[in-house]
Motif scaffolding. Structure first.
Motif, PDB file in Angstrom:
ATOM      1  N   UNK A  81       0.834  -1.118   0.136  1.00 51.95           N
ATOM      2  CA  UNK A  81      -0.059   0.049  -0.063  1.00 51.95           C
ATOM      3  C   UNK A  81       0.753   1.423   0.090  1.00 51.95           C
ATOM      4  N   UNK A  82       1.918   1.260   0.676  1.00 53.17           N
ATOM      5  CA  UNK A  82       2.725   2.137   0.898  1.00 53.17           C
ATOM      6  C   UNK A  82       3.437   2.784  -0.414  1.00 53.17           C
ATOM      7  N   UNK A  83       3.800   1.647  -1.267  1.00 51.96           N
ATOM      8  CA  UNK A  83       4.547   1.916  -2.748  1.00 51.96           C
ATOM      9  C   UNK A  83       3.286   2.454  -3.727  1.00 51.96           C
ATOM     10  N   UNK A  84       2.113   2.258  -3.180  1.00 53.32           N
ATOM     11  CA  UNK A  84       1.143   2.875  -3.865  1.00 53.32           C
ATOM     12  C   UNK A  84       0.577   4.115  -3.492  1.00 53.32           C
ATOM     13  N   UNK A  85       1.183   4.583  -2.362  1.00 51.11           N
ATOM     14  CA  UNK A  85       0.775   5.829  -1.835  1.00 51.11           C
ATOM     15  C   UNK A  85      -0.841   5.729  -1.155  1.00 51.11           C
ATOM     16  N   UNK A  86      -1.188   4.794  -0.552  1.00 54.89           N
ATOM     17  CA  UNK A  86      -2.319   4.484   0.273  1.00 54.89           C
ATOM     18  C   UNK A  86      -2.096   4.563   1.706  1.00 54.89           C
ATOM     19  N   UNK A  87      -2.611   5.206   2.295  1.00 53.90           N
ATOM     20  CA  UNK A  87      -2.495   5.412   3.732  1.00 53.90           C
ATOM     21  C   UNK A  87      -3.272   4.157   4.279  1.00 53.90           C
ATOM     22  N   UNK A  88      -2.936   3.697   5.739  1.00 56.59           N
ATOM     23  CA  UNK A  88      -3.872   2.688   6.207  1.00 56.59           C
ATOM     24  C   UNK A  88      -3.998   3.148   7.763  1.00 56.59           C
ATOM     25  N   UNK A  89      -5.360   3.156   8.214  1.00 52.12           N
ATOM     26  CA  UNK A  89      -5.648   3.551   9.673  1.00 52.12           C
ATOM     27  C   UNK A  89      -6.193   2.193  10.108  1.00 52.12           C
ATOM     28  N   UNK A  90      -5.893   1.739  11.410  1.00 56.63           N
ATOM     29  CA  UNK A  90      -6.211   0.741  11.936  1.00 56.63           C
ATOM     30  C   UNK A  90      -6.384   0.574  13.378  1.00 56.63           C
ATOM     31  N   UNK A  91      -7.315   0.036  14.146  1.00 57.22           N
ATOM     32  CA  UNK A  91      -7.778  -0.175  15.343  1.00 57.22           C
ATOM     33  C   UNK A  91      -7.163  -1.730  15.885  1.00 57.22           C
ATOM     34  N   UNK A  92      -6.819  -1.961  16.974  1.00 57.98           N
ATOM     35  CA  UNK A  92      -6.622  -3.235  17.567  1.00 57.98           C
ATOM     36  C   UNK A  92      -7.778  -3.698  18.138  1.00 57.98           C
ATOM     37  N   UNK A  93      -8.556  -4.714  17.866  1.00 56.37           N
ATOM     38  CA  UNK A  93      -9.517  -5.350  18.573  1.00 56.37           C
ATOM     39  C   UNK A  93      -9.609  -6.223  19.693  1.00 56.37           C
ATOM     40  N   UNK A  94     -10.570  -7.112  20.233  1.00 55.82           N
ATOM     41  CA  UNK A  94     -10.430  -7.674  21.240  1.00 55.82           C
ATOM     42  C   UNK A  94      -9.244  -8.896  21.115  1.00 55.82           C
ATOM     43  N   UNK A  95      -9.293  -9.589  19.725  1.00 49.08           N
ATOM     44  CA  UNK A  95      -8.220 -10.610  19.505  1.00 49.08           C
ATOM     45  C   UNK A  95      -6.753 -10.021  19.396  1.00 49.08           C
ATOM     46  N   UNK A  96      -6.670  -8.850  18.824  1.00 51.88           N
ATOM     47  CA  UNK A  96      -5.437  -8.448  18.716  1.00 51.88           C
ATOM     48  C   UNK A  96      -4.910  -7.753  20.128  1.00 51.88           C
ATOM     49  N   UNK A  97      -5.664  -7.380  21.089  1.00 53.96           N
ATOM     50  CA  UNK A  97      -5.305  -7.054  22.357  1.00 53.96           C
ATOM     51  C   UNK A  97      -4.552  -8.110  23.203  1.00 53.96           C
ATOM     52  N   UNK A  98      -4.905  -9.577  22.610  1.00 52.75           N
ATOM     53  CA  UNK A  98      -4.307 -10.577  23.456  1.00 52.75           C
ATOM     54  C   UNK A  98      -3.203 -11.074  22.697  1.00 52.75           C
ATOM     55  N   UNK A  99      -2.745 -10.378  21.615  1.00 53.86           N
ATOM     56  CA  UNK A  99      -1.576 -10.553  20.810  1.00 53.86           C
ATOM     57  C   UNK A  99      -0.328  -9.940  21.455  1.00 53.86           C
ATOM     58  N   UNK A 100       0.801 -10.512  21.574  1.00 54.37           N
ATOM     59  CA  UNK A 100       1.899 -10.188  22.272  1.00 54.37           C
ATOM     60  C   UNK A 100       2.567  -9.348  21.214  1.00 54.37           C
ATOM     61  N   UNK A 101       2.521  -9.514  19.856  1.00 60.00           N
ATOM     62  CA  UNK A 101       3.258  -8.604  18.879  1.00 60.00           C
ATOM     63  C   UNK A 101       2.550  -7.552  18.294  1.00 60.00           C
ATOM     64  N   UNK A 102       1.247  -7.572  18.113  1.00 65.25           N
ATOM     65  CA  UNK A 102       0.379  -6.573  17.480  1.00 65.25           C
ATOM     66  C   UNK A 102       0.798  -5.365  17.752  1.00 65.25           C
ATOM     67  N   UNK A 103       0.996  -4.842  18.925  1.00 65.87           N
ATOM     68  CA  UNK A 103       1.439  -3.561  19.198  1.00 65.87           C
ATOM     69  C   UNK A 103       2.663  -2.954  19.176  1.00 65.87           C
ATOM     70  N   UNK A 104       3.664  -4.049  18.576  1.00 64.33           N
ATOM     71  CA  UNK A 104       4.843  -3.749  18.684  1.00 64.33           C
ATOM     72  C   UNK A 104       5.495  -4.102  17.365  1.00 64.33           C
ATOM     73  N   UNK A 105       4.798  -4.373  16.218  1.00 64.71           N
ATOM     74  CA  UNK A 105       5.173  -4.549  15.012  1.00 64.71           C
ATOM     75  C   UNK A 105       5.449  -3.204  14.215  1.00 64.71           C
ATOM     76  N   UNK A 106       6.777  -3.277  13.784  1.00 63.19           N
ATOM     77  CA  UNK A 106       7.438  -2.054  12.896  1.00 63.19           C
ATOM     78  C   UNK A 106       6.673  -1.912  11.845  1.00 63.19           C
TER      79      UNK A 106
END
Length: 417
Positions: A81-106
């Motif tokens: 998406x970045x290569x196509x100049x498209x932005x992304x907006x995301x929220x973390x849901x209940x399953x993401x909150x259980x994830x050890x890596x979701x909030x730490x991804x580069x």
């Protein structure tokens, strides 16, 4: 000014597709990739449609990552998406909150992950758009967090991104971040991009309040088309809302009416017609089918006595179809044709009446007596409770079916002589 954006939710990347684990190794590998393939289709659609940005309304991952490669895959796709100049907006849901890596991804610079402590408002000045959202700080968010979303920005197209069980849409989903349609409609935003509920739904149209549904069905209760919603905005107003099907494996729950069917061949012919229609609707997708037989048929007793034989016949039928299709489950819910109210005076008629009049308690007593005999012969320490429970539930119906079937065969033999 005109622009487009893509709204998706509940990707559940690398989530297993339940009920298909016992299939072939080749099929298992394809199923295992289904959520990734669907996400790749999402990225391709955003690029093809020249979207300005993509909104992901939570549950990108499926609880804790089974391996870190899932996160790497997600980052690689977002870079497309970045290569196509498209932005992304995301929220973390209940399953993401259980994830050890979701909030730490580069993640690449084109991505904004909304704060989990409070709601944020992120402006895209070039488009006169403001995106509002808040991530889940933990799995169990039981308060109405939408109440604290910022006020709409005057002169901007305002989007609210919310992972929620909106009142009336909860279904089997946990009641996280509860809210009402009326509350969201009165908040002043132009579009609410919802996630959490896996069924596609437009809850309101002025303003639009939309569940795009999950990206890829994961179990027999998530049937039908799955994908994303594409929104076109012209001069600050929504001009078009289009749902795009991106699923790779589709689930279908099909009913075959066996009413009046007298032969196995006729039953299989009706099954073929129903399955072929589902295949046509699924297009080039793989299809996982739960087939339910209903209606009154003279074949009922035979089906109860030997269900495996019919499963084998249906499996053979599926093998003749050109489509990629698997039988997830065969459910037999047929019934025997209604018997005449007058008593059949023949011996077989009287026997059938006696079997029909045999009470459940009497039948259960007979079964328990036989089970006790079997239990007494089993070795000490054997874990057989599940086996006995299965026998208790199936034996009465199968015993009646066997007896009535034998009577029917006797009558047929007498008539032939």
């Amino acid at each position: 000014m005109m622009f487009k954006f893509l709204h998706a939710a509940d990707l559940h990347l690398d989530s297993p597709l339940l009920g298909l684990a016992t299939k072939s190794a080749d099929y298992a590998a394809r199923v295992d990739r289904a959520s990734r393939d669907a996400f790749e289709r999402l990225i391709a659609l955003a690029i093809e449609e020249s979207c300005s940005f993509v909104v992901l309304a939570g549950d990108i991952f499926d609880g804790d990552l089974r391996n870190f490669e899932t996160g790497l895959f997600f980052m690689d796709q977002i870079r497309r998406l970045e290569e196509a100049s498209i932005q992304a907006f995301l929220i973390l849901g209940n399953h993401d909150a259980e994830n050890r890596f979701a909030a730490k991804l580069s993640l690449s610079t084109n991505v904004h992950v909304f704060n989990s402590k409070h709601a944020e408002a992120i402006a895209i000045e070039a488009l006169q758009v403001t995106v509002h959202g808040r991530s889940f700080p933990q799995r169990d968010v039981t308060e109405n967090i939408a109440r604290d979303y910022p006020a709409a920005v005057a002169g901007h197209f305002n989007i609210g991104v919310l992972h929620t069980a909106c009142q009336g849409s909860e279904s089997y989903h946990a009641p996280y971040a509860p809210c009402t349609i009326e509350q969201l409609a009165n908040h002043g935003y132009d579009y609410w991009a919802l996630g959490h509920v896996h069924a596609r739904a437009v809850l309101h149209t002025d303003p639009h309040i939309v569940y795009p549904g999950n990206l890829q069905g994961r179990s027999p209760r998530e049937t039908g088309p799955k994908g994303v919603t594409l929104i076109a905005v012209n001069d600050g107003r929504i001009s078009e809302v289009t749902h795009h099907d991106l699923d790779v494996v589709r689930w279908a729950s099909l009913s075959v009416d066996a009413t009046g069917v007298d032969t196995r061949t006729e039953l299989l012919d009706r099954s073929r017609e129903t399955i072929e229609q589902a295949c046509a609707e699924a297009g080039d997708r793989a299809l996982a089918v739960r087939l339910r037989l209903i209606g009154e048929t003279s074949q009922h007793h035979r089906l109860l006595i030997d269900p495996q034989s019919l499963r084998d016949d249906v499996a053979a039928l599926l093998a003749t179809l050109a489509s990629d299709i698997w039988l997830e489950k065969l459910v037999m819910a047929t019934a025997a044709p209604a018997q005449p109210s007058t008593l059949d005076p023949t011996v077989s008629g009287r026997l059938a009446a006696e079997i029909g009049a045999l009470g459940a308690d009497e039948m259960n007593d007979l079964i328990e007596a036989r089970l006790a005999e079997v239990r007494a012969k089993m070795p000490a320490g054997a874990h057989a409770e599940a086996f006995f429970e299965s026998l208790r539930s199936d034996a009465p119906a199968r015993a009646r079916a066997l007896a009535l079937s034998l009577i029917g065969e006797t009558e047929a033999g007498d008539a032939a002589r």
